[in-house]
Design a protein around this motif. Structure first.
Motif, short mmCIF file in Angstrom:
data_model
loop_
_atom_site.label_atom_id
_atom_site.label_comp_id
_atom_site.label_asym_id
_atom_site.label_seq_id
_atom_site.Cartn_x
_atom_site.Cartn_y
_atom_site.Cartn_z
N SER A 108 -28.53 16.86 -73.40
CA SER A 108 -29.95 16.61 -73.67
C SER A 108 -30.20 15.17 -74.10
O SER A 108 -31.31 14.82 -74.46
CB SER A 108 -30.44 17.57 -74.76
OG SER A 108 -29.76 17.31 -75.95
N SER A 109 -29.14 14.33 -74.06
CA SER A 109 -29.29 12.98 -74.63
C SER A 109 -30.20 12.10 -73.77
O SER A 109 -30.76 11.13 -74.26
CB SER A 109 -27.92 12.33 -74.78
OG SER A 109 -27.30 12.23 -73.52
N GLN B 197 -28.47 18.61 -68.21
CA GLN B 197 -29.66 18.90 -69.02
C GLN B 197 -30.30 20.21 -68.58
O GLN B 197 -30.79 20.98 -69.40
CB GLN B 197 -30.65 17.75 -68.92
CG GLN B 197 -31.76 17.86 -69.95
CD GLN B 197 -32.78 16.75 -69.82
OE1 GLN B 197 -32.45 15.61 -69.53
NE2 GLN B 197 -34.03 17.09 -70.04
N ARG C 9 -34.03 18.91 -80.24
CA ARG C 9 -34.20 17.92 -79.17
C ARG C 9 -34.64 18.60 -77.87
O ARG C 9 -35.58 18.15 -77.22
CB ARG C 9 -32.88 17.19 -78.96
CG ARG C 9 -33.04 15.93 -78.16
CD ARG C 9 -31.71 15.44 -77.67
NE ARG C 9 -31.01 14.65 -78.66
CZ ARG C 9 -29.73 14.30 -78.51
NH1 ARG C 9 -29.05 14.69 -77.46
NH2 ARG C 9 -29.14 13.58 -79.42
N ILE C 10 -33.96 19.70 -77.52
CA ILE C 10 -34.32 20.38 -76.27
C ILE C 10 -35.72 20.97 -76.39
O ILE C 10 -36.50 20.93 -75.44
CB ILE C 10 -33.27 21.45 -75.93
CG1 ILE C 10 -31.95 20.77 -75.61
CG2 ILE C 10 -33.72 22.30 -74.75
CD1 ILE C 10 -30.81 21.71 -75.40
N ARG D 14 -32.98 13.08 -72.40
CA ARG D 14 -34.38 13.44 -72.71
C ARG D 14 -35.31 13.21 -71.53
O ARG D 14 -36.45 12.79 -71.70
CB ARG D 14 -34.92 12.62 -73.89
CG ARG D 14 -34.28 12.96 -75.21
CD ARG D 14 -34.67 11.92 -76.23
NE ARG D 14 -34.13 12.21 -77.54
CZ ARG D 14 -34.76 12.95 -78.44
NH1 ARG D 14 -35.92 13.46 -78.19
NH2 ARG D 14 -34.20 13.17 -79.61
N SER D 15 -34.81 13.43 -70.31
CA SER D 15 -35.66 13.12 -69.16
C SER D 15 -36.61 14.28 -68.88
O SER D 15 -36.28 15.44 -69.11
CB SER D 15 -34.81 12.84 -67.93
OG SER D 15 -33.77 13.76 -67.84
N GLU E 138 -38.15 19.70 -78.06
CA GLU E 138 -39.06 18.57 -77.85
C GLU E 138 -39.20 18.25 -76.37
O GLU E 138 -40.30 18.01 -75.87
CB GLU E 138 -38.53 17.32 -78.57
CG GLU E 138 -39.04 17.17 -79.99
CD GLU E 138 -38.32 16.05 -80.71
OE1 GLU E 138 -38.00 15.04 -80.06
OE2 GLU E 138 -38.05 16.21 -81.90
N ILE E 139 -38.04 18.23 -75.69
CA ILE E 139 -38.06 17.91 -74.25
C ILE E 139 -38.95 18.90 -73.51
O ILE E 139 -39.80 18.51 -72.72
CB ILE E 139 -36.63 17.92 -73.67
CG1 ILE E 139 -35.80 16.79 -74.26
CG2 ILE E 139 -36.67 17.78 -72.15
CD1 ILE E 139 -34.33 16.86 -73.88
N GLU F 89 -42.56 18.42 -74.39
CA GLU F 89 -43.08 17.20 -73.78
C GLU F 89 -43.36 17.44 -72.29
O GLU F 89 -44.37 17.00 -71.75
CB GLU F 89 -42.06 16.08 -73.94
CG GLU F 89 -42.64 14.70 -73.72
CD GLU F 89 -41.55 13.65 -73.85
OE1 GLU F 89 -40.96 13.56 -74.94
OE2 GLU F 89 -41.28 12.95 -72.87
N GLU G 128 -31.01 23.29 -70.97
CA GLU G 128 -32.36 23.88 -71.09
C GLU G 128 -32.35 25.35 -70.69
O GLU G 128 -33.05 26.18 -71.28
CB GLU G 128 -33.33 23.11 -70.19
CG GLU G 128 -33.69 21.76 -70.74
CD GLU G 128 -34.56 20.97 -69.79
OE1 GLU G 128 -35.00 21.55 -68.78
OE2 GLU G 128 -34.76 19.78 -70.05
#
Lengths: 256, 205
Positions: A52-53, A63, B77-78, A55-56, B80-81, B84, A67
């Protein structure tokens, strides 16, 4: 290879210390189990944190995986509890990923299955039930024990019903831990036994034309069992997670 | 579904530590008991209490680390992703809808402007036609008036000339009468007698 010339199916569960650690007479050695616990944690963290680094907004492969795991556990959790169950999300997620990664990494040849140790699964189950008990009592006080008293039961039947409810509650951690432990242990023993057959048939004392001819059969079975074990590994992690959700739901909404 | 650091995250720690400590103590006791019984060497490893303490200890460390990493780093973090992304998609959809509405408005405004322009053009053409007709009428009237004035002037000039000519004729008549009388009688009448006679003759004849 243990005594008897064959392959010992239990050998894979032996715990061997890598670094001896014995403070205060406690044996806290860093063993192969510990090593694989660390590996499991590292793999899960790598997928979830490194994945997840970026953040795209349009995710890459890793990712997407991170997710997917997030949304899968989140939907499982909110399916059992309501939205307010999301406060347990990090806990359920960590449990699911730990068990899933342990089960799957344990299937790699030469690896060690952390979840085939009953003390590990028992500790996880006890942890779940402790969270249920302590959160339930902290949130609802004595009202939490209404969990054991179903409404609408005639008075003379109540003592028996309460007894049954208590017994079922107490047996939850036992079934939760034994289910995972038993599945992992049995699967790995079966795999090892069929693998051992192949070796015994081809290199054993009685090896001959006939044994060579039938040697592919246990090999095929071992391949099929491996596929089954992958399914079992994922399924048991899911079962563990969803039962955790069900038990946590009791802590959140103790009323029947 | 973002993960916020909740009450459980904060309360969970002592709970986890307590439960693991309890298990650890139990395991240590079990290991001691087993040692006391006798060194029954090759037991089934998962049930051998000798390893319980070590397994529990390292499970506690690794699971706590995993829990911490997930709840503090990875999951927020995930979350937030995902949030977003949902926001971005929602915003883009809103924007698209807005643009479409704007385009439709513009098309409508264009149609309206076109209809108005057409109406205006018709009006202008009508006005131009009217103005042209009026102008040519006016010009015609002006020219006709001018011509009538010139005609009247010419008629007046003719009348004046005629009067003048008639005057001259009378004067001439007087002169002729004097000359005739002088020739006939040998005696010249006065001009006034002559003109009187001419006038009498003119009124007679």
């Amino acid at each position: 290879m243990a005594a008897g010339g064959g392959i010992d199916p239990i050998h894979q569960f032996h715990i061997n210390p890598i670094v001896e650690l014995k403070p205060f007479g406690l044996n806290l050695s860093f063993t192969n189990t510990s090593l694989w616990m660390v590996i499991v944690t590292a793999v899960v963290s790598a997928i979830m944190i490194y994945g997840s680094s970026q953040r795209s907004v349009v995710p890459g492969r890793l990712q997407s995986l991170a997710e997917m795991m997030y949304e899968f556990v989140a939907s499982t959790l909110t399916g059992v509890m309501n939205k307010d169950g999301m406060k347990f999300f990090p806990f359920v997620f960590s449990l699911f990923m730990f068990v899933l990664a342990s089960n799957l990494l344990g299937l790699l040849p030469g690896s060690f299955t952390v979840t085939s140790q009953i003390i590990v699964t028992a500790a996880l189950a006890v942890l779940v039930m402790s969270v249920v008990l302590i959160y339930g009592i902290a949130k609802h006080g004595t009202h939490f024990f209404g969990l054991f008293v179903p409404s609408g039961v005639p008075g003379w039947l109540l003592p028996f019903v309460v007894l049954i409810e208590v017994v079922s509650f107490v047996s939850r951690p036992v079934s939760l831990s034994l289910r995972l432990f038993g599945n992992m242990l049995a699967g790995h023993i079966a795999l090892k036994v069929f693998g051992g057959f192949v070796v015994a048939l081809t290199t054993g004392a009685a090896a001959g034309l006939f044994t060579y001819a039938i040697a592919p059969l246990p090999l095929l079975l071992a391949v099929a069992l491996t596929a089954l074990e992958v399914l079992v590994a994922v399924l048991q992690a899911y079962v563990f997670a969803i039962l955790t959700c069900v038990y946590l739901n009791d802590a959140l909404h103790p009323g029947h | 579904m973002p993960v916020r650091s909740s009450g459980f995250v904060r309360q969970g720690w002592p709970l986890a530590v307590a439960s693991f400590a309890t298990l650890l103590a139990g395991a240590a006791q079990a290991a001691e008991q087993k040692h006391g019984e006798s060194g029954e060497g090759a037991s089934f490893p998962p049930f051998d209490p000798a390893h319980f303490a070590s397994n529990l200890f390292w499970l506690a460390i690794t699971f706590a680390a995993l829990y911490w990493l997930m709840s503090k780093v990875a999951l927020p973090r995930i979350g937030e992703i995902l949030e977003e992304r949902a926001n971005t998609i929602g915003r883009d959809l809103d924007q698209a809808a807005e643009m479409q509405a704007k385009a439709e408005d513009m098309a409508q405004a264009y149609e309206k402007a076109l209809a108005e322009a057409r109406k205006n053009a018709q009006g202008i053409a009508q006005t131009a036609r009217d103005t042209g007709a009026k102008a040519s009428d006016a010009q015609r009237h002006a020219t006709e008036a001018e011509l009538a004035a010139k005609l009247a002037q010419a008629e007046a000039t003719i009348a004046k000339t005629k009067t003048e000519a008639m005057g001259n004729v009378r004067g001439l008549g007087g002169d002729v009468a004097i000359a005739i009388v002088t020739k006939l009688t040998g005696q010249a009448p006065t001009a006034s007698e002559a003109s009187e006679a001419v006038d009498q003759a003119l009124s007679r004849g």
